[in-house]
Design a protein around this motif. Sequence first.
Motif, mmCIF file in Angstrom:
data_model
loop_
_atom_site.group_PDB
_atom_site.id
_atom_site.type_symbol
_atom_site.label_atom_id
_atom_site.label_comp_id
_atom_site.label_asym_id
_atom_site.label_seq_id
_atom_site.Cartn_x
_atom_site.Cartn_y
_atom_site.Cartn_z
ATOM 1 N N UNK A 130 0.806 -1.221 0.000
ATOM 2 C CA UNK A 130 0.000 0.000 0.000
ATOM 3 C C UNK A 130 0.839 1.272 0.000
ATOM 4 N N UNK A 131 2.141 1.162 -0.257
ATOM 5 C CA UNK A 131 3.008 2.334 -0.268
ATOM 6 C C UNK A 131 3.858 2.367 -1.528
ATOM 7 N N UNK A 132 3.728 3.458 -2.269
ATOM 8 C CA UNK A 132 4.455 3.638 -3.509
ATOM 9 C C UNK A 132 5.395 4.836 -3.364
ATOM 10 N N UNK A 133 6.691 4.592 -3.523
ATOM 11 C CA UNK A 133 7.670 5.680 -3.484
ATOM 12 C C UNK A 133 7.800 6.269 -4.890
ATOM 13 N N UNK A 134 7.772 7.596 -4.978
ATOM 14 C CA UNK A 134 7.855 8.283 -6.272
ATOM 15 C C UNK A 134 8.906 9.382 -6.180
ATOM 16 N N UNK A 135 9.901 9.306 -7.033
ATOM 17 C CA UNK A 135 10.933 10.318 -7.057
ATOM 18 C C UNK A 135 10.481 11.569 -7.798
ATOM 19 N N UNK A 184 -6.691 3.747 -1.503
ATOM 20 C CA UNK A 184 -5.955 3.928 -0.243
ATOM 21 C C UNK A 184 -4.468 3.610 -0.368
ATOM 22 N N UNK A 185 -3.892 3.990 -1.488
ATOM 23 C CA UNK A 185 -2.460 3.826 -1.695
ATOM 24 C C UNK A 185 -1.734 5.101 -1.246
ATOM 25 N N UNK A 186 -0.755 4.942 -0.378
ATOM 26 C CA UNK A 186 0.045 6.078 0.061
ATOM 27 C C UNK A 186 1.167 6.317 -0.942
ATOM 28 N N UNK A 187 1.278 7.538 -1.432
ATOM 29 C CA UNK A 187 2.361 7.912 -2.335
ATOM 30 C C UNK A 187 3.398 8.698 -1.538
ATOM 31 N N UNK A 188 4.576 8.126 -1.405
ATOM 32 C CA UNK A 188 5.667 8.749 -0.661
ATOM 33 C C UNK A 188 6.573 9.477 -1.655
ATOM 34 N N UNK A 189 6.587 10.795 -1.623
ATOM 35 C CA UNK A 189 7.375 11.583 -2.564
ATOM 36 C C UNK A 189 8.812 11.684 -2.080
ATOM 37 N N UNK A 190 9.741 11.372 -2.972
ATOM 38 C CA UNK A 190 11.169 11.414 -2.662
ATOM 39 C C UNK A 190 11.803 12.513 -3.511
ATOM 40 N N UNK A 191 12.295 13.548 -2.855
ATOM 41 C CA UNK A 191 12.913 14.671 -3.560
ATOM 42 C C UNK A 191 14.335 14.297 -3.975
#
Length: 292
Positions: A142-147, A168-175
């Motif tokens: 349920x967690x997607x990391x996105x650069x 209900x997918x959490x998108x974790x933004x990676x700078x």
Amino acid sequence: MEYTCHSEYHELDLVLINSVANAFVDEQKLKNQWKALNYLSKPDFQKGEAEFNVFEKLLQSKGASILRQPQDAAVSIDAIYTRDAAIVTNFGVVLCRMGKERRIPEPKVQEVVYKKNNVSILGQILAPGTLEGGDVAWLDESTLAVGHSYRTNEDGIKQLKNLLAPFSIKVLVVELPHYKGPSDVFHLMSVFSPVDKDLAVVYSPLLPIHFRKELLKRGMELLEVPEEEFNSMGCNVLAIGPRHCLMVAGNDKTEALLRNVGCEVHTYVGEEISVKGGGGPTCLTRPIRRRL
């Protein structure tokens, strides 16, 4: 059998690739395009074919089924790197909009393959948004990391969040850092390759601190790629199963790190298809489905 699209490390079941014959076409196309696309030097067509044949056989060694992208005159030689044009979810494929202008036709070509093989389409990223698959990696179901990079912009990330919000997918933004600038091929997966639930290969000098801390918080062991093996694709490792890894030959120190923690490692010579174009095994594949 149960499957998931929300994994970077379970056993590979279905994957999309694009052969050298379809992507590079011939020596003339390579000669015409390699400089403009910022390759290190012109790939050799025959050597590239030989490298790709070995790579494809390794992909199939765990029983993965292969979908093949067709040849299309609209795409460039970069179309060999199939991961970037789409993102897969359990709810359907998200067709990307490429941040590298010459690659913009690729998602449409992949869309034809998905529809032909009854792979559903969830949506697509539209202008002015940009999003590339190399910037996207599942951390768990349920967690997607996105650069956030020069290839993936804020609008593209916002559109992806909206597409995934009903599930209900959490998108974790990676700078991501500037590194070599807009012309370089630099994605999140240039510095982060998950190979098991609790194991990842990383290049920490370019890994954002907040994201590195998040990985450690999740209990991930981080295998640190040495500086001398970063440019030779040492951090670009494809899991075809838990701790069953595929990587470019010649990265001996990184390979040893993987073997020391119980990983099975296969290598392929990737000078023509990986190193010169800056795309390792994760880039050469668009995993569609994995076996649980």
